[in-house]
Write an enzyme that holds these catalytic residues in place. Structure first.
Site, short mmCIF file in Angstrom:
data_model
loop_
_atom_site.label_atom_id
_atom_site.label_comp_id
_atom_site.label_asym_id
_atom_site.label_seq_id
_atom_site.Cartn_x
_atom_site.Cartn_y
_atom_site.Cartn_z
N ARG A 295 3.48 -3.72 6.13
CA ARG A 295 4.55 -2.87 6.66
C ARG A 295 5.71 -3.66 7.26
O ARG A 295 6.83 -3.17 7.31
CB ARG A 295 3.96 -1.90 7.68
CG ARG A 295 3.15 -0.79 7.02
CD ARG A 295 2.25 -0.06 8.00
NE ARG A 295 1.06 -0.84 8.36
CZ ARG A 295 0.08 -0.39 9.14
NH1 ARG A 295 0.17 0.83 9.65
NH2 ARG A 295 -0.97 -1.14 9.40
N LYS B 182 -0.90 -8.29 -2.88
CA LYS B 182 -2.22 -7.72 -2.58
C LYS B 182 -2.15 -6.21 -2.80
O LYS B 182 -1.28 -5.54 -2.26
CB LYS B 182 -2.63 -8.02 -1.14
CG LYS B 182 -4.03 -7.51 -0.79
CD LYS B 182 -4.48 -7.99 0.58
CE LYS B 182 -3.91 -7.17 1.70
NZ LYS B 182 -4.45 -5.77 1.76
N ASP C 134 0.84 -1.19 0.00
CA ASP C 134 0.00 0.00 0.00
C ASP C 134 0.88 1.25 0.00
O ASP C 134 1.28 1.75 1.06
CB ASP C 134 -0.92 0.01 1.22
CG ASP C 134 -1.97 -1.08 1.17
OD1 ASP C 134 -2.17 -1.66 0.08
OD2 ASP C 134 -2.59 -1.37 2.21
N ARG D 110 -10.38 -5.26 -2.90
CA ARG D 110 -11.42 -4.27 -3.17
C ARG D 110 -12.53 -4.26 -2.12
O ARG D 110 -13.21 -3.26 -1.93
CB ARG D 110 -11.99 -4.51 -4.56
CG ARG D 110 -13.15 -3.62 -4.98
CD ARG D 110 -12.80 -2.15 -4.97
NE ARG D 110 -13.90 -1.34 -5.44
CZ ARG D 110 -15.00 -1.05 -4.74
NH1 ARG D 110 -15.15 -1.52 -3.51
NH2 ARG D 110 -15.95 -0.29 -5.26
N LYS D 111 -12.76 -5.40 -1.49
CA LYS D 111 -13.81 -5.52 -0.46
C LYS D 111 -15.16 -5.02 -0.97
O LYS D 111 -15.79 -4.14 -0.39
CB LYS D 111 -13.42 -4.78 0.83
CG LYS D 111 -12.16 -5.31 1.50
CD LYS D 111 -11.91 -4.61 2.83
CE LYS D 111 -10.69 -5.16 3.55
NZ LYS D 111 -9.42 -4.72 2.94
N HIS E 248 -4.21 -2.31 -3.11
CA HIS E 248 -5.33 -1.38 -2.98
C HIS E 248 -5.11 -0.37 -4.11
O HIS E 248 -4.55 0.70 -3.90
CB HIS E 248 -5.34 -0.67 -1.62
CG HIS E 248 -5.86 -1.51 -0.51
ND1 HIS E 248 -5.13 -1.81 0.62
CD2 HIS E 248 -7.06 -2.13 -0.33
CE1 HIS E 248 -5.85 -2.56 1.43
NE2 HIS E 248 -7.03 -2.77 0.87
N GLY F 292 -25.64 -7.14 -6.28
CA GLY F 292 -24.99 -7.85 -7.38
C GLY F 292 -24.81 -7.03 -8.63
O GLY F 292 -23.74 -7.05 -9.25
N TYR G 17 -1.57 -7.49 15.48
CA TYR G 17 -0.72 -8.47 14.80
C TYR G 17 -0.63 -9.77 15.59
O TYR G 17 -0.54 -9.77 16.82
CB TYR G 17 0.68 -7.90 14.59
CG TYR G 17 0.74 -6.75 13.62
CD1 TYR G 17 0.50 -6.93 12.27
CD2 TYR G 17 1.02 -5.46 14.07
CE1 TYR G 17 0.54 -5.87 11.38
CE2 TYR G 17 1.06 -4.39 13.18
CZ TYR G 17 0.82 -4.61 11.84
OH TYR G 17 0.86 -3.56 10.96
#
Length: 267
Positions: free
Chosen positions: A236, A60, A38, A93-94, A62, A99, A218
């Site tokens: 990170r 992954k 990110d 994307r969440k 964003h 639909g 974490y």
């Protein structure tokens, strides 16, 4: 009881072409590490992807936080790096709408996610129509296999994704064995007694830090993998606070892989 089969054993029996491919990448690279990258510029993003590429099975994104995003300048080089280093792409994307709306969001707009991202994810809050909408979009714009993760549990403090919500999200996942390949979750989600083999991907994994002051919590690599996680998602911890991405990439790759070998009684 957590999953004890090896990745090749699971690949052989899995109904999803995308899951089969991912298991193959994981086995060949000896990696169950997903890098969550990110950052705000395409240059920094691609540099980190290239540096971490040898150590990961999945990146992954964003993609909407990249200020200078473009398909030609950001996505095309990303796809070349995925081929160079043999990893898959997961756009975090969440999706969380009806639909028909998510179908348009996934296939069109500025980002055209379904055309380049192997995996995406969705909340279960709007019901099973979200799965149908996303699956239709994927089939209409891509000849490549795609996979969906449902958000069953989150790693942030105070998350509402628990209890009955988690249970109903699992029920939504059961409506499509081919397209829904697993969950974003903190624990094993079961399903094997009903013929499901879900991939569990777990964020909030750290070898050093316990939190970030903004609600992230974490857990250790060994803890999450022993609890049923198949892929550890690290951000990170790989490149923040002056860390060396090459050193941390190998450190997390090794820790994740050894935890998997231990869970599956290979060591």
């Amino acid at each position: 009881m957590v999953q004890t089969l090896t990745y090749p054993q699971r690949a052989e029996a899995h109904p999803s072409p995308l899951a089969k491919r991912l298991f193959g990448v994981m086995e060949s690279k000896k990696s169950n590490l997903c890098a969550s990258i990110d950052v705000r510029t395409t240059k920094e993003f691609l540099e980190l992807v290239d540096t971490l590429g040898p150590y990961i099975c999945l990146v992954k994104t964003h993609i909407d936080i990249i200020d200078d995003f473009s398909i030609e300048g950001t996505i095309e080089p990303l796809k070349k790096l995925a081929s160079k280093h043999n990893f898959l792409i997961f756009e975090d994307r969440k999706f969380a709408d009806i639909g028909n709306t998510v179908k348009a969001q996934y296939s069109g707009g500025a980002f055209k996610i379904a055309t380049w991202s192997d995996i995406t994810n969705a909340h279960g809050v709007t019901g099973e129509g979200i799965v149908r909408g996303l699956k239709e979009a994927a089939s209409e714009v891509s000849q490549e296999p795609r996979g969906l993760l449902m958000l069953a549990e989150l790693s942030s403090k105070g998350s509402l994704a628990k209890g009955e919500y988690t249970k109903q999200t699992v029920d939504i996942a059961k409506t499509d064995k081919d397209f829904v390949i697993g969950f974003i979750a903190q624990n094993d989600m079961g399903g094997r007694d009903e013929g499901f083999d879900w991939l569990i991907m777990t964020p909030g994994v750290g070898l050093d830090d316990k939190g970030d002051g903004l609600g992230q919590q974490y857990r250790s690599v060994s803890e999450v993998v022993a609890g049923g996680s198949d892929i550890i998602i690290v951000g990170r911890g790989l490149f923040g606070k002056g860390r060396d991405p090459k050193v941390e990439g190998e450190r997390y790759r090794s820790a994740g892989w050894n935890a998997y070998l231990k869970r599956t009684s290979q060591i």
